[in-house]
Design a protein around this motif. Sequence first.
Motif, PDB file in Angstrom:
ATOM      1  N   LEU A 315      63.235  79.205 -20.530  1.00 51.98           N
ATOM      2  CA  LEU A 315      62.872  78.310 -21.626  1.00 51.98           C
ATOM      3  C   LEU A 315      64.048  77.474 -22.106  1.00 51.98           C
ATOM      4  O   LEU A 315      63.957  76.810 -23.141  1.00 51.98           O
ATOM      5  CB  LEU A 315      62.313  79.131 -22.805  1.00 51.98           C
ATOM      6  CG  LEU A 315      61.084  79.994 -22.501  1.00 51.98           C
ATOM      7  CD1 LEU A 315      60.630  80.733 -23.752  1.00 51.98           C
ATOM      8  CD2 LEU A 315      59.939  79.150 -21.940  1.00 51.98           C
ATOM      9  N   ASN A 316      65.145  77.479 -21.362  1.00 53.60           N
ATOM     10  CA  ASN A 316      66.337  76.780 -21.829  1.00 53.60           C
ATOM     11  C   ASN A 316      66.189  75.266 -21.805  1.00 53.60           C
ATOM     12  O   ASN A 316      65.434  74.702 -21.004  1.00 53.60           O
ATOM     13  CB  ASN A 316      67.556  77.191 -20.996  1.00 53.60           C
ATOM     14  CG  ASN A 316      68.231  78.425 -21.558  1.00 53.60           C
ATOM     15  OD1 ASN A 316      68.178  78.676 -22.759  1.00 53.60           O
ATOM     16  ND2 ASN A 316      68.862  79.202 -20.694  1.00 53.60           N
ATOM     17  N   ASP A 317      66.912  74.629 -22.685  1.00 52.95           N
ATOM     18  CA  ASP A 317      66.939  73.174 -22.814  1.00 52.95           C
ATOM     19  C   ASP A 317      67.400  72.544 -21.501  1.00 52.95           C
ATOM     20  O   ASP A 317      68.497  72.846 -21.017  1.00 52.95           O
ATOM     21  CB  ASP A 317      67.907  72.822 -23.949  1.00 52.95           C
ATOM     22  CG  ASP A 317      67.968  71.337 -24.246  1.00 52.95           C
ATOM     23  OD1 ASP A 317      67.307  70.553 -23.545  1.00 52.95           O
ATOM     24  OD2 ASP A 317      68.678  70.969 -25.202  1.00 52.95           O
ATOM     25  N   PRO A 318      66.612  71.660 -20.897  1.00 54.48           N
ATOM     26  CA  PRO A 318      67.029  71.009 -19.639  1.00 54.48           C
ATOM     27  C   PRO A 318      68.331  70.231 -19.773  1.00 54.48           C
ATOM     28  O   PRO A 318      69.049  70.039 -18.789  1.00 54.48           O
ATOM     29  CB  PRO A 318      65.856  70.065 -19.333  1.00 54.48           C
ATOM     30  CG  PRO A 318      64.695  70.631 -20.075  1.00 54.48           C
ATOM     31  CD  PRO A 318      65.266  71.253 -21.312  1.00 54.48           C
ATOM     32  N   ALA A 319      68.660  69.816 -20.982  1.00 51.95           N
ATOM     33  CA  ALA A 319      69.892  69.053 -21.195  1.00 51.95           C
ATOM     34  C   ALA A 319      71.132  69.874 -20.873  1.00 51.95           C
ATOM     35  O   ALA A 319      72.211  69.323 -20.635  1.00 51.95           O
ATOM     36  CB  ALA A 319      69.946  68.556 -22.633  1.00 51.95           C
ATOM     37  N   LEU A 320      71.005  71.200 -20.854  1.00 47.43           N
ATOM     38  CA  LEU A 320      72.155  72.054 -20.547  1.00 47.43           C
ATOM     39  C   LEU A 320      72.674  71.835 -19.131  1.00 47.43           C
ATOM     40  O   LEU A 320      73.838  72.110 -18.844  1.00 47.43           O
ATOM     41  CB  LEU A 320      71.776  73.526 -20.742  1.00 47.43           C
ATOM     42  CG  LEU A 320      71.708  74.022 -22.193  1.00 47.43           C
ATOM     43  CD1 LEU A 320      71.012  75.374 -22.268  1.00 47.43           C
ATOM     44  CD2 LEU A 320      73.105  74.100 -22.804  1.00 47.43           C
ATOM     45  N   LYS A 321      71.816  71.354 -18.245  1.00 54.87           N
ATOM     46  CA  LYS A 321      72.253  71.081 -16.873  1.00 54.87           C
ATOM     47  C   LYS A 321      73.306  69.983 -16.856  1.00 54.87           C
ATOM     48  O   LYS A 321      74.129  69.917 -15.944  1.00 54.87           O
ATOM     49  CB  LYS A 321      71.056  70.694 -16.012  1.00 54.87           C
ATOM     50  CG  LYS A 321      70.060  71.830 -15.817  1.00 54.87           C
ATOM     51  CD  LYS A 321      68.869  71.407 -14.969  1.00 54.87           C
ATOM     52  CE  LYS A 321      67.890  72.566 -14.802  1.00 54.87           C
ATOM     53  NZ  LYS A 321      66.690  72.171 -14.007  1.00 54.87           N
ATOM     54  N   ILE A 322      73.255  69.129 -17.851  1.00 58.72           N
ATOM     55  CA  ILE A 322      74.248  68.060 -17.961  1.00 58.72           C
ATOM     56  C   ILE A 322      75.388  68.492 -18.884  1.00 58.72           C
ATOM     57  O   ILE A 322      76.564  68.315 -18.576  1.00 58.72           O
ATOM     58  CB  ILE A 322      73.595  66.766 -18.495  1.00 58.72           C
ATOM     59  CG1 ILE A 322      72.499  66.292 -17.525  1.00 58.72           C
ATOM     60  CG2 ILE A 322      74.643  65.679 -18.718  1.00 58.72           C
ATOM     61  CD1 ILE A 322      71.686  65.128 -18.046  1.00 58.72           C
ATOM     62  N   GLU A 323      75.035  69.093 -20.018  1.00 56.33           N
ATOM     63  CA  GLU A 323      76.046  69.487 -20.997  1.00 56.33           C
ATOM     64  C   GLU A 323      76.884  70.672 -20.528  1.00 56.33           C
ATOM     65  O   GLU A 323      78.039  70.822 -20.931  1.00 56.33           O
ATOM     66  CB  GLU A 323      75.372  69.836 -22.325  1.00 56.33           C
ATOM     67  CG  GLU A 323      74.646  68.664 -22.983  1.00 56.33           C
ATOM     68  CD  GLU A 323      73.967  69.065 -24.276  1.00 56.33           C
ATOM     69  OE1 GLU A 323      74.514  69.935 -24.995  1.00 56.33           O
ATOM     70  OE2 GLU A 323      72.879  68.524 -24.559  1.00 56.33           O
ATOM     71  N   GLY A 324      76.300  71.519 -19.678  1.00 53.93           N
ATOM     72  CA  GLY A 324      77.007  72.702 -19.197  1.00 53.93           C
ATOM     73  C   GLY A 324      76.623  73.948 -19.980  1.00 53.93           C
ATOM     74  O   GLY A 324      76.559  73.916 -21.209  1.00 53.93           O
TER      75      GLY A 324
END
Length: 403
Positions: A315-324
Motif C-alpha cells: 500500500l506504499n505511496d508510488p512516489a517513494l520509487k522516485i523519492e527513495g
Amino acid sequence: MNINNILEANIRDLSAQGITSIEYESLYKDINNERIKTIFTWLHGGFINLFRTMNERLPTRDNTAYFWADPSRDLIFIIEMTISLQGYLKGTEWAFSIDDYYDKLIKKCRDFLSNSGGSSIPSNMEKILLYYVEPIFHLSRSIVISDSNQPVVANLHPIGEGSYAKVFSFTDSFYNKNFALKRAKNDLDEKELQRFKREFDVMKSLHSPYIVEVYSYNEEKKEYIMELMDYSLDKYISNHNSSITLQERMKIIIQLLRAYEYIHSKNIYHRDINFNNVLLNVYDDTLVVKLSDFGLVKILNSELTSENTEVKGGLNDPALKIEGFANYKLVHELYAITLLFTYILTGKSNWGKINNVHVRKFMEKGTNPEESKRFQTLKELETAVKQCCSELERNSFSNLNEV
C-alpha cells in the motif's frame, strides 16, 4: 528419483546390515511417514550402539586405541546413508537436520574411520554423549520444545510465506497451546538475515496489546517463536465481508489507530503496511487486532534503517520509487494507513470502484498526489475516518457492501 523407492531401499539395506533396533521408536512417534520414522529409529539405534562400543575403546594417556574393523564398517555405512538421505530429501517436505552435537561428531568420525583393518581413534577423542531420550534427527518442519523432563518434537504446519521467511504453526504439548514459528528462508543474504533478526529485536522491544508478541529467537536456525493469531486482515474480511457491521469495522480501525500511535511514539515507522501484516484474534466477546511484520521498519535517528532499501509494502505511496525508500516520512505512512482503512470500511482493494462519496473523500484526502494536501498527522487522519463513519452511519450504511 522416486522418494518412496529411496526410502524403501534404505530400509532394506539397514535390515540387511542387521541395523533394525526399535528401542528409540518413541522419539520419532510424531512423524507421519512410516518409512522415515523407521529409518530414523533404526539409524538412531545404530549410532547409539556403535558409539557405546567406541566409548569402551577410547584411548588413554598410555596407549593408542583402535575401533575394530566390523564396527568401523558399520559406522561408515550408517554415516554415509544418513548423509546421502539428507541430500535426497533436501528441499522436500521431509527434509531433515541432524542434531548439532551429532552432526559435528559424524564429521569427526568420517575423518578417522577406515573400511579395513580397524580405525585408529584420535587421542583427543572425548567420551561420546549417548542420546537415549533425545532425537538425533529433526524434520525441518519440526521444532524441539524443552520441558522439565525431556525435549518434545512438535510438527510444523505451513500457514504463510513472505519475501524473507516462512511461517508455521505448532502445538506445544507442555503448555497445550498453539504458537507460530517464523523461519528465515535458506537463500537470504547477510543483509536480509540482519533485517530478519532486527524484526524480532524491534518487536521484542515493543510492549503493546496491539503488537504481535514474540518470545524467543534461535540464532542458529534463524527462526523465532511468536503468538499465533486466527486471521490476517485480508483473510478475515474476505471470509466475513458480507456480515461485518460498520461498528465492527470501526472497532478494527480504532485498535489500529492505537497501534500506529504507539509505534510512532517510539519513533518507528512500519513501512510495510498491507492487508497481511494486520492480524486478528476472534474471541467469544470481542475481536483483537495486532500489527506484525516489522522487517522494514524505519527507526528515526538510527543507523539501522538501510539507505538503499528497495521500495516494498503493498500500500506504499508510488512516489517513494522516485523519492527513495530511505526518505520515507510520516505522510507516506499515513498514505498507506488511509488505504488500509478504506479497505476495512469497504472490503474493496480496487480503489477505482469505491463509489461512496464519504469513503472516497476520505481516501482521496489521504492519498493526494500533493503531500502537503494529505493528512499531516495521525490525529488528523483519525478525526477524518471517524467523521466518515459517522456519515455512513447517518445514512444507514450498516452493511458496507453498498459502499
